[in-house]
Design a protein around this motif. Structure first.
Motif, PDB file in Angstrom:
ATOM      1  N   GLY A  16     -18.328  10.515  24.223  1.00 31.86           N
ATOM      2  CA  GLY A  16     -19.793  10.445  24.308  1.00 31.86           C
ATOM      3  C   GLY A  16     -20.235   9.794  25.183  1.00 31.86           C
ATOM      4  N   ARG A  17     -19.536   9.000  26.072  1.00 35.53           N
ATOM      5  CA  ARG A  17     -19.968   7.893  26.918  1.00 35.53           C
ATOM      6  C   ARG A  17     -19.608   8.416  28.319  1.00 35.53           C
ATOM      7  N   HIS A  18     -20.818   7.912  29.367  1.00 32.45           N
ATOM      8  CA  HIS A  18     -20.309   8.601  30.804  1.00 32.45           C
ATOM      9  C   HIS A  18     -20.484   7.400  31.444  1.00 32.45           C
ATOM     10  N   LEU A  19     -19.571   7.245  32.275  1.00 31.71           N
ATOM     11  CA  LEU A  19     -19.564   6.412  33.563  1.00 31.71           C
ATOM     12  C   LEU A  19     -19.254   7.418  35.116  1.00 31.71           C
ATOM     13  N   ILE A  20     -20.723   7.630  35.556  1.00 30.91           N
ATOM     14  CA  ILE A  20     -20.886   8.513  36.347  1.00 30.91           C
ATOM     15  C   ILE A  20     -21.146   7.708  37.695  1.00 30.91           C
ATOM     16  N   VAL A  21     -20.352   8.069  38.804  1.00 34.60           N
ATOM     17  CA  VAL A  21     -20.669   7.385  40.211  1.00 34.60           C
ATOM     18  C   VAL A  21     -21.054   8.809  41.401  1.00 34.60           C
ATOM     19  N   PRO A  22     -22.706   8.564  41.195  1.00 37.36           N
ATOM     20  CA  PRO A  22     -23.141   9.360  42.304  1.00 37.36           C
ATOM     21  C   PRO A  22     -22.842   9.051  43.517  1.00 37.36           C
ATOM     22  N   MET A  23     -22.620  10.090  44.382  1.00 32.92           N
ATOM     23  CA  MET A  23     -22.167   9.647  45.905  1.00 32.92           C
ATOM     24  C   MET A  23     -23.171  10.757  46.848  1.00 32.92           C
ATOM     25  N   ASP A  24     -24.153  11.078  46.228  1.00 32.89           N
ATOM     26  CA  ASP A  24     -24.893  12.295  47.215  1.00 32.89           C
ATOM     27  C   ASP A  24     -25.778  11.578  48.255  1.00 32.89           C
ATOM     28  N   HIS A  25     -25.705  10.147  48.395  1.00 32.46           N
ATOM     29  CA  HIS A  25     -26.565   9.398  48.886  1.00 32.46           C
ATOM     30  C   HIS A  25     -26.521   9.734  50.597  1.00 32.46           C
ATOM     31  N   GLY A  26     -25.607  10.592  51.042  1.00 34.58           N
ATOM     32  CA  GLY A  26     -25.548  10.991  52.445  1.00 34.58           C
ATOM     33  C   GLY A  26     -26.613  11.834  52.921  1.00 34.58           C
ATOM     34  N   ILE A  27     -27.376  12.471  51.978  1.00 32.61           N
ATOM     35  CA  ILE A  27     -28.542  13.188  52.475  1.00 32.61           C
ATOM     36  C   ILE A  27     -29.463  12.493  52.638  1.00 32.61           C
ATOM     37  N   THR A  28     -29.629  11.371  51.547  1.00 29.22           N
ATOM     38  CA  THR A  28     -30.688  10.667  51.565  1.00 29.22           C
ATOM     39  C   THR A  28     -30.758   9.292  52.600  1.00 29.22           C
ATOM     40  N   LEU A  29     -29.528   8.893  52.734  1.00 29.93           N
ATOM     41  CA  LEU A  29     -29.487   7.587  53.654  1.00 29.93           C
ATOM     42  C   LEU A  29     -28.471   7.672  54.802  1.00 29.93           C
ATOM     43  N   GLY A  30     -27.754   8.998  54.793  1.00 28.69           N
ATOM     44  CA  GLY A  30     -26.705   9.083  55.830  1.00 28.69           C
ATOM     45  C   GLY A  30     -25.509   8.725  55.408  1.00 28.69           C
ATOM     46  N   ALA A  31     -24.447   8.500  56.395  1.00 33.58           N
ATOM     47  CA  ALA A  31     -23.025   8.081  56.257  1.00 33.58           C
ATOM     48  C   ALA A  31     -23.193   6.532  56.044  1.00 33.58           C
ATOM     49  N   VAL A  32     -23.643   6.005  54.982  1.00 32.59           N
ATOM     50  CA  VAL A  32     -23.620   4.354  54.922  1.00 32.59           C
ATOM     51  C   VAL A  32     -22.215   3.954  54.289  1.00 32.59           C
ATOM     52  N   LYS A  33     -22.014   2.612  54.264  1.00 30.73           N
ATOM     53  CA  LYS A  33     -20.846   2.167  53.633  1.00 30.73           C
ATOM     54  C   LYS A  33     -20.330   2.721  52.397  1.00 30.73           C
ATOM     55  N   GLY A  34     -19.302   3.082  52.352  1.00 30.07           N
ATOM     56  CA  GLY A  34     -18.605   3.741  51.228  1.00 30.07           C
ATOM     57  C   GLY A  34     -18.644   5.062  51.117  1.00 30.07           C
ATOM     58  N   LEU A  35     -19.160   5.719  52.112  1.00 25.43           N
ATOM     59  CA  LEU A  35     -19.463   7.417  52.140  1.00 25.43           C
ATOM     60  C   LEU A  35     -18.747   7.867  53.534  1.00 25.43           C
ATOM     61  N   LYS A  36     -18.423   7.020  54.405  1.00 28.07           N
ATOM     62  CA  LYS A  36     -17.722   7.717  55.683  1.00 28.07           C
ATOM     63  C   LYS A  36     -16.359   8.339  55.243  1.00 28.07           C
ATOM     64  N   ASP A  37     -15.551   7.202  54.767  1.00 33.83           N
ATOM     65  CA  ASP A  37     -14.376   7.728  54.072  1.00 33.83           C
ATOM     66  C   ASP A  37     -14.550   7.836  52.522  1.00 33.83           C
ATOM     67  N   ILE A  38     -15.099   8.879  52.232  1.00 28.26           N
ATOM     68  CA  ILE A  38     -15.456   9.016  50.884  1.00 28.26           C
ATOM     69  C   ILE A  38     -14.374   9.399  50.056  1.00 28.26           C
ATOM     70  N   GLU A  39     -13.294  10.142  50.573  1.00 25.75           N
ATOM     71  CA  GLU A  39     -12.132  10.164  49.926  1.00 25.75           C
ATOM     72  C   GLU A  39     -11.415   8.899  49.453  1.00 25.75           C
ATOM     73  N   SER A  40     -11.249   8.018  49.959  1.00 24.36           N
ATOM     74  CA  SER A  40     -10.751   6.772  49.539  1.00 24.36           C
ATOM     75  C   SER A  40     -11.533   6.103  48.719  1.00 24.36           C
ATOM     76  N   THR A  41     -12.946   6.143  48.809  1.00 21.86           N
ATOM     77  CA  THR A  41     -13.643   5.715  47.780  1.00 21.86           C
ATOM     78  C   THR A  41     -13.712   6.216  46.388  1.00 21.86           C
ATOM     79  N   ILE A  42     -13.693   7.741  46.462  1.00 24.41           N
ATOM     80  CA  ILE A  42     -13.531   8.295  45.102  1.00 24.41           C
ATOM     81  C   ILE A  42     -12.212   8.106  44.502  1.00 24.41           C
ATOM     82  N   ASP A  43     -10.968   8.056  45.418  1.00 23.98           N
ATOM     83  CA  ASP A  43      -9.758   7.605  44.579  1.00 23.98           C
ATOM     84  C   ASP A  43      -9.848   6.139  44.095  1.00 23.98           C
ATOM     85  N   ALA A  44     -10.716   5.368  44.643  1.00 25.39           N
ATOM     86  CA  ALA A  44     -10.558   4.069  44.244  1.00 25.39           C
ATOM     87  C   ALA A  44     -11.618   3.925  42.762  1.00 25.39           C
TER      88      ALA A  44
END
Length: 267
Positions: A16-44
């Motif tokens: 019943g508790r949620h730790l969600i990591v939104p990574m939709d910022h590519g639309i808003t901000l572009g390919a900023v730090k953490g989103l270029k290699d989004i695969e590695s970030t998601i894995d981490a």
């Protein structure tokens, strides 16, 4: 409610508790730090304990192979920081699109109090109706933002409480909103709806600020966090996720969580 809705909700949370990591910022901000290699970030972040990852539908193919069994939320509207008005969120997908993308839930952003409120109310209501037909949970991101809303005012929590209640009234399953600064004021927000409330992370802060904010929200009765830049732009995304997870899921203090995750938190 179909059996699909609670089954999918369980995939984006733990107990019943949620730790969600939104990574939709590519639309808003572009390919900023953490989103270029989004695969590695998601894995981490999913190795660190994130319950779910959130992106726009076009990134879904980069999510699934790297999320280590975590849930997936597909976001359905957006805007850019370089456009005329970032508050003017426009629809970017449908619930059917999210299903094809392998989503366990969908999310939709609405700025309550803005000049776009009327259209966004109609759009969120349409999303919850479509989602209900498929047994798809909806995370409503209901922010109090507009010319008559002052985050520094004493009654800001009243506006935020109104925003989360709107999400419930329109048929969402859980709501995300901004933190009001302390547990006492945020308690009113949590009490304004029967839905689980998760807080936004906002701009990237120090580890101490991040963990203390999560602790305050949980003390107020929140059901978790939906935290983006403070996690995916961290120098060690896995460690900060572990710290947040320890506060959220293990009820630790900010100091205990930092120590267990190996984070250096200022005195």
């Amino acid at each position: 409610m179909s059996t699909g809705n609670p089954a999918r909700l369980a995939r984006i949370g733990t107990g019943g508790r949620h730790l969600i990591v939104p990574m939709d910022h590519g639309i808003t901000l572009g390919a900023v730090k953490g989103l270029k290699d989004i695969e590695s970030t998601i894995d981490a972040i999913t190795r660190g304990g994130a319950d779910a990852v959130l992106t726009q539908k076009g990134i879904a193919g980069r999510v699934h192979e790297n999320k280590n069994g975590a849930g997936y939320i597909c976001h359905l509207n957006g805007s850019t920081a370089i456009g005329p008005d970032e508050n003017d969120k426009r629809t970017t997908g449908t619930v059917e699109d999210a299903i094809r993308a392998g989503a366990d839930a969908v999310s939709f952003h609405i700025n309550v109090g803005s000049q776009y409120e009327r259209e966004q109310i109609e759009e969120l209501a349409a999303v919850t109706s479509e989602a209900d037909r498929y047994g798809m949970p909806v995370l409503a991101m209901t922010y109090a933002r507009g010319p008559d809303i002052d985050p520094e005012s004493e009654d800001y929590n009243q506006a935020v409480g109104h925003a989360v209640r709107l999400g419930e009234e329109l048929g969402a399953d859980l709501v995300k909103t901004g933190y009001t600064g302390d547990a006492e004021s945020f308690q009113h927000v949590v009490e304004s709806t029967s839905l689980p409330v998760v807080i936004a992370g906002g701009a990237k802060g120090t580890d101490k600020e991040t963990l203390e904010m999560v602790r305050g929200a949980m003390d107020a009765g929140a059901a978790g966090v939906s935290m983006g830049r403070s996690i995916f732009q961290h120098d060690d995304p896995e460690a900060i996720t572990q710290g947040v997870a320890s506060v959220l899921h293990d009820d630790q203090s900010a100091e205990e969580a930092a120590r267990e995750a190996g984070l250096a938190v200022e005195a």
